[in-house]
Write a protein that holds these residues in place. Sequence first.
Motif, mmCIF file in Angstrom:
data_model
loop_
_atom_site.group_PDB
_atom_site.id
_atom_site.type_symbol
_atom_site.label_atom_id
_atom_site.label_comp_id
_atom_site.label_asym_id
_atom_site.label_seq_id
_atom_site.Cartn_x
_atom_site.Cartn_y
_atom_site.Cartn_z
ATOM 1 N N GLY A 117 0.815 -1.204 0.000
ATOM 2 C CA GLY A 117 0.000 0.000 0.000
ATOM 3 C C GLY A 117 0.849 1.255 0.000
ATOM 4 O O GLY A 117 2.069 1.200 0.156
ATOM 5 N N PRO A 118 0.198 2.398 -0.162
ATOM 6 C CA PRO A 118 0.920 3.668 -0.149
ATOM 7 C C PRO A 118 1.302 4.054 1.278
ATOM 8 O O PRO A 118 0.737 3.546 2.238
ATOM 9 C CB PRO A 118 -0.106 4.654 -0.719
ATOM 10 N N GLU A 133 7.163 -7.550 9.176
ATOM 11 C CA GLU A 133 8.245 -6.814 8.520
ATOM 12 C C GLU A 133 7.664 -5.842 7.505
ATOM 13 O O GLU A 133 6.686 -6.153 6.832
ATOM 14 C CB GLU A 133 9.190 -7.780 7.802
ATOM 15 N N LEU A 134 8.291 -4.692 7.400
ATOM 16 C CA LEU A 134 7.878 -3.674 6.437
ATOM 17 C C LEU A 134 9.070 -3.354 5.542
ATOM 18 O O LEU A 134 10.176 -3.146 6.027
ATOM 19 C CB LEU A 134 7.408 -2.412 7.160
ATOM 20 N N THR A 135 8.822 -3.336 4.251
ATOM 21 C CA THR A 135 9.856 -3.001 3.276
ATOM 22 C C THR A 135 9.335 -1.876 2.399
ATOM 23 O O THR A 135 8.226 -1.966 1.866
ATOM 24 C CB THR A 135 10.178 -4.223 2.383
ATOM 25 N N ARG A 136 10.118 -0.828 2.268
ATOM 26 C CA ARG A 136 9.737 0.253 1.353
ATOM 27 C C ARG A 136 9.908 -0.232 -0.077
ATOM 28 O O ARG A 136 10.874 -0.926 -0.387
ATOM 29 C CB ARG A 136 10.609 1.484 1.580
ATOM 30 N N ILE A 137 8.964 0.151 -0.923
ATOM 31 C CA ILE A 137 9.033 -0.268 -2.319
ATOM 32 C C ILE A 137 8.830 0.935 -3.232
ATOM 33 O O ILE A 137 8.262 1.949 -2.834
ATOM 34 C CB ILE A 137 7.990 -1.359 -2.645
ATOM 35 N N GLY A 138 9.298 0.795 -4.433
ATOM 36 C CA GLY A 138 9.149 1.838 -5.438
ATOM 37 C C GLY A 138 9.910 1.448 -6.688
ATOM 38 O O GLY A 138 10.631 0.448 -6.703
ATOM 39 N N TRP A 178 14.181 3.770 -10.228
ATOM 40 C CA TRP A 178 14.715 5.125 -10.311
ATOM 41 C C TRP A 178 14.404 5.946 -9.066
ATOM 42 O O TRP A 178 14.900 7.047 -8.900
ATOM 43 C CB TRP A 178 14.189 5.851 -11.549
ATOM 44 N N TYR A 179 13.595 5.405 -8.167
ATOM 45 C CA TYR A 179 13.239 6.137 -6.951
ATOM 46 C C TYR A 179 14.335 5.961 -5.916
ATOM 47 O O TYR A 179 14.736 4.848 -5.621
ATOM 48 C CB TYR A 179 11.902 5.629 -6.418
ATOM 49 N N ARG A 180 14.832 7.040 -5.358
ATOM 50 C CA ARG A 180 15.963 6.978 -4.427
ATOM 51 C C ARG A 180 15.575 7.299 -2.987
ATOM 52 O O ARG A 180 16.377 7.797 -2.222
ATOM 53 C CB ARG A 180 17.050 7.943 -4.877
ATOM 54 N N GLY A 181 14.354 7.066 -2.590
ATOM 55 C CA GLY A 181 13.953 7.281 -1.197
ATOM 56 C C GLY A 181 13.253 8.605 -0.979
ATOM 57 O O GLY A 181 13.012 9.373 -1.897
ATOM 58 N N ALA A 182 12.903 8.878 0.283
ATOM 59 C CA ALA A 182 12.166 10.090 0.634
ATOM 60 C C ALA A 182 13.012 11.327 0.355
ATOM 61 O O ALA A 182 14.184 11.373 0.674
ATOM 62 C CB ALA A 182 11.759 10.045 2.098
ATOM 63 N N CYS A 221 5.590 -2.758 1.534
ATOM 64 C CA CYS A 221 5.087 -4.122 1.562
ATOM 65 C C CYS A 221 5.205 -4.591 3.012
ATOM 66 O O CYS A 221 6.278 -4.502 3.604
ATOM 67 C CB CYS A 221 5.927 -5.000 0.644
ATOM 68 N N VAL A 222 4.104 -5.038 3.571
ATOM 69 C CA VAL A 222 4.093 -5.507 4.956
ATOM 70 C C VAL A 222 3.760 -6.990 4.947
ATOM 71 O O VAL A 222 2.822 -7.413 4.270
ATOM 72 C CB VAL A 222 3.042 -4.751 5.798
#
Length: 158
Positions: A32-33, A70-75, A78-82, A92-93
């Motif tokens: 989710g977002p 566990e939570l993993t940031r996804i994107g 080309w996305y380099r984080g916040a 993704c949880v």
Amino acid sequence: MHGSIEYWPDPQRGIREAYRVLSADGVACMIGPVRPTFWLSRFFADMWMLFPTEEEYIEWFERAGFKDVELTRIGPKWYRGARRHGLVIGCCVTGIKTQSGDSPLQLGPKAEDVSKPHVNPIFVFFRFLIGTICATYFFLVPIYMWIKDKIVPQGRPI
């Protein structure tokens, strides 16, 4: 369980249901977002739909009874984080149901409003207009991020 969590009226109830239908040692996975950190992105997110925080996702899973959450940031690659725009893109949880049976989380009866209130067409128009503006913002920001990724060398903040 299907659909996008950002449109669920009661995410905790949906995650509890995922726990109920999984067999013991089953793994639940939800994507989710994530709620933006930059004020303008957060404003548009709050106006448009549900953008939970990373902590809320973890809390919902743990309250439903899942273990090893566990939570993993996804994107996109080309996305380099916040960055200054405050978007994390998504996460993704995952969690494991370690025991058979129902979720330990007890929720009250589902509150449903079955009455059909009079809908003001002006309200509907403005809600549509605001939704369109918000959707446009979240469509354009990733394009901007992709272009900046092509211009700014790797290893340098955008």
